[in-house]
Structures are given as structure tokens and as C-alpha cells.
Design a protein around this motif. Sequence first.
Motif, PDB file in Angstrom:
ATOM      1  N   LEU A   1       0.813  -1.212   0.000  1.00  0.00           N
ATOM      2  CA  LEU A   1       0.000   0.000   0.000  1.00  0.00           C
ATOM      3  C   LEU A   1       0.850   1.266   0.000  1.00  0.00           C
ATOM      4  N   ILE A   2       2.094   1.147   0.404  1.00  0.00           N
ATOM      5  CA  ILE A   2       3.007   2.292   0.379  1.00  0.00           C
ATOM      6  C   ILE A   2       3.788   2.336  -0.934  1.00  0.00           C
ATOM      7  N   ILE A   3       4.327   1.182  -1.338  1.00  0.00           N
ATOM      8  CA  ILE A   3       5.229   1.139  -2.489  1.00  0.00           C
ATOM      9  C   ILE A   3       4.481   1.228  -3.815  1.00  0.00           C
ATOM     10  N   ALA A   4       3.323   0.589  -3.923  1.00  0.00           N
ATOM     11  CA  ALA A   4       2.584   0.581  -5.196  1.00  0.00           C
ATOM     12  C   ALA A   4       2.217   1.990  -5.671  1.00  0.00           C
ATOM     13  N   PRO A   5       1.677   2.867  -4.812  1.00  0.00           N
ATOM     14  CA  PRO A   5       1.387   4.232  -5.290  1.00  0.00           C
ATOM     15  C   PRO A   5       2.631   4.995  -5.725  1.00  0.00           C
ATOM     16  N   ILE A   6       3.754   4.790  -5.033  1.00  0.00           N
ATOM     17  CA  ILE A   6       4.993   5.458  -5.431  1.00  0.00           C
ATOM     18  C   ILE A   6       5.445   4.961  -6.798  1.00  0.00           C
ATOM     19  N   ALA A   7       5.400   3.628  -6.981  1.00  0.00           N
ATOM     20  CA  ALA A   7       5.786   3.050  -8.272  1.00  0.00           C
ATOM     21  C   ALA A   7       4.862   3.522  -9.379  1.00  0.00           C
ATOM     22  N   GLY A   8       3.584   3.660  -9.064  1.00  0.00           N
ATOM     23  CA  GLY A   8       2.627   4.122 -10.061  1.00  0.00           C
ATOM     24  C   GLY A   8       2.833   5.576 -10.442  1.00  0.00           C
ATOM     25  N   LEU A   9       2.998   6.434  -9.434  1.00  0.00           N
ATOM     26  CA  LEU A   9       3.176   7.860  -9.711  1.00  0.00           C
ATOM     27  C   LEU A   9       4.486   8.138 -10.446  1.00  0.00           C
ATOM     28  N   ALA A  10       5.583   7.637  -9.892  1.00  0.00           N
ATOM     29  CA  ALA A  10       6.900   7.918 -10.485  1.00  0.00           C
ATOM     30  C   ALA A  10       7.090   7.158 -11.797  1.00  0.00           C
ATOM     31  N   GLY A  11       6.747   5.873 -11.803  1.00  0.00           N
ATOM     32  CA  GLY A  11       6.917   5.074 -13.014  1.00  0.00           C
ATOM     33  C   GLY A  11       6.034   5.572 -14.144  1.00  0.00           C
TER      34      GLY A  11
END
Length: 447
Positions: free
Chosen positions: A236-246
Motif C-alpha cells: 500500500l506504500i510502495i505501489a502508489p509510489i511506483a505508479g506515480l513515479a513510473g
Amino acid sequence: MPTLRKRFSNLIHSDHGELFPHEWRRRSGSLLGAVMIGLVALLFAEAADKAQGVFDSMVARWPYSPLVVTPALFVGFAWMTLLVAPAARGSGIPQVIAASRDPDGLLSRGLLGMKTALFKLVVTLGAILGGASVGREGPTVQLGAAIMVGCHRLFGARLTSGVLIAGGAAGVAAAFNTPIAGIAFAIEELASAYEQRVAVLVMGAVMISGLTSQGLAGNYLYFGTLSDPLPVGSALIIAPIAGLAGGALGGLFSRFLLLITRRRREAKSGVFARPLVVALICGVAVGVLGVVTSGATWGTGYAPAKALLEGQDGSVWLGPAKFVTTLATSASGLPGGIFAPSLAVGAGFGKLLAMVFPSESTGAIVLLGMAGYFTGVVRAPLTGVIILSETTGSSGSILPLVLTALIADWSGAQVCKPRLYHALSRDFLPRSEAGDPDIEEKEEERH
């Protein structure tokens, strides 16, 4: 080919009318086309692996040879493409999208002729042989559509957009050994809307092509098995970061590529008006970066991406350097796809993200990085999720993948509003249609 088609026409027609109704001719064309796509995709994959092996052997023996070989091949293949088959340049997916607007006319004959498709296959292998950052999936889509069109014409069956979509989707399924992803790709990318008859045709072609490929190559996983998924709290923390930045990085790639493509199309003087000079510059960039990164950027990027998914160590420069070499290869005018290179860039991005969360599974974070960046480039979240889940056997990571892909789709759209393949398809349309800013909306209404 015309003689063979005429003989078939004599077999299926008589003086009293048709011996075989159109529905049976359509099914026969679809069956033959799907089997042939599976066989050709498998042979193409094996040939690409051998080409990569030859290039790797050359680099192992002469480490600095790409500084000369790669630019020379870029210029040579760009010149051959301009001279022999201009419609073979680039990915192959935009050509199928463009041809679907005129499936039984001059547009499809030019973009999906067997001469163009076979030339694209050969030159893509040559590009891999020269270290270009290309994938074989996009070319397989164009080749698959061309084979399906050829088989339908052989049986005298009427051509529709659905025939082209089915051939392209079967190409994706056979290239990745992922039948479900082929159907998803047809829905999201090749067709803006779906009719029931098209759905049946696509699913049938995809399944037959996939079974043909699997029957010969085995039910293998493209990237191997990925275990040890992320805990729910970490996801829940890493997926949004990967989605936004990636997604933003993927959108940036699309924006750059579309900008370069427009400059080349509109240029009347300067560097962009000289395609062979552009190819030379791009080849030098690919050769230098490949040497500097010790070969991390060569070819499809399959091997380094697979290593990172398995938790092995890899170069921190894979993501940034592969980003540049894939952009340079795409801008050079060479035939070749961006599917696999984009997944490799995403893996490199995931590697950098995993360094921020050292206590978590590196492979699982790399997988989310691949989903985020790939979706940002292609803007097909469903396809990205299914491809990655099918190629890694990571059914336990479906929910984090979906979350990452949906966020990346939004994030990529903020950086580059047009969808890459649909925007690139304008280059293969008549001028009267290519200049229409609402081409994608009209395409959706037409289907």
C-alpha cells in the motif's frame, strides 16, 4: 501469391455460386492464420535469441566494437527501411491501428503486406544483432496482422477491422506466451470498442496461436517464477509510489518520442530533415551507452530484467541508460518494438526504488516498477498487469499490480495526454486524416 490465391478461389467457387459460404471461409482463414502466427512468432523468438547471442559473443571478444558496428548498422538499416519498406519502421502496433481504418483497402495493403512484414522481421533481427534497444513484440503484432490478412485473402473472406485486431492480438499472445494478455491488448490498444463477433474472432485466434506456440515451446514463464510477494502494508506504500513515479517517467518517454517524431515529420531543413544523420547520432548514443554500462542496455533487456526479478544484483544505471537507448533506437527510424525494452527500463527503475526499501523483497518491487513504467508508456493498464502476472506466475501480486497500473495510467496521462501508439499511427495515415486532432475519438466512435 496471386496465382495461389486464384487457385484457392477456383476451389471455393463454382459456376453456380459459392461452394463454401463466407462464414466457413472466414473461419478457415482465422484457423490457418492463428496457427501460422504461433509458428512464426516462435521462430522469430528463437532467431532473436540467437542474434542476441551472436552480438554478445562479438562484444565479449571485441568490447569496443559496438562503437563502430552499432552506428554503422543503424545507418545501414535506416537507409534500407527508407528505400525498401518505409511502412516497416518503428514498432508495428501503430501500423495495425492505422490499417484498421481501411482494412480492405490500399492502406492495409501497404502497411500489412507480406513484403513489409517480412522485411520488418529480418531488419529487427539485424537491429538486435547490432545492439539496438528493440523488442520483437511490436513487430510480431504487425507480422501477425499481415499473416491473418493474407490467410483471409487466400480464402476469399471479407476483411474487417476485427481480422486485423485478431492477428495483432494473436501476435502478442504468441510473443509473450500469454493468451489472456493478447485478448486484453486487443481490447485496450488495437480496438477502442468491442463487438461480440470481433471478440469471438479475437479469442479464437489468440487461443489457437497460443496453443500452437505452447505446444512447441512448452508452457514456460517468460520471466520465470516470482515468489515472495510484498506484505499488504508495504504494498500500500510502495505501489502508489511506483505508479506515480513510473507512470510519469513512462509518460516522459512517450512525450519525447512524439516530439522527435513530429520534428522529423515537419522538418524541411536541419538535422531532423536528414534521416540517415539522425540514425547515425542515435547509433553512436546506443553504442557509447552500451559500452559505458558494460552491456546493460543491449538488445531487448530481457536478461537484466529477469535477473532483477529474481533478486540478483544489477546495474543502477539500467533504468536511465535503457531509457535513453530505447528512445534513441525508436527515434532512429529502425524497425523494432518497445514492449520488452520498456519492461527492462521499468525493472531498472524498480531496482532504484528497491534501494529505498532495503528490507522488502527486491523482486516484488522490481515487478511494480515494471508495471508502473510500462503502463506510463503504453497506457494500457489491463494489458500491463496481465502480461506481468502471466510472465512471472505472480498471481499473489495482482492487487498491487492493479493499483500500480491504475495510478501509472493517470500519472502518465498528466505528462503525455495522447496515447503513444494511437498518436504514432497518424504517421501511417493519409494526410487528410493524419492532421485530424480528434483521430482517437473518431476511432472510438467508428468501432
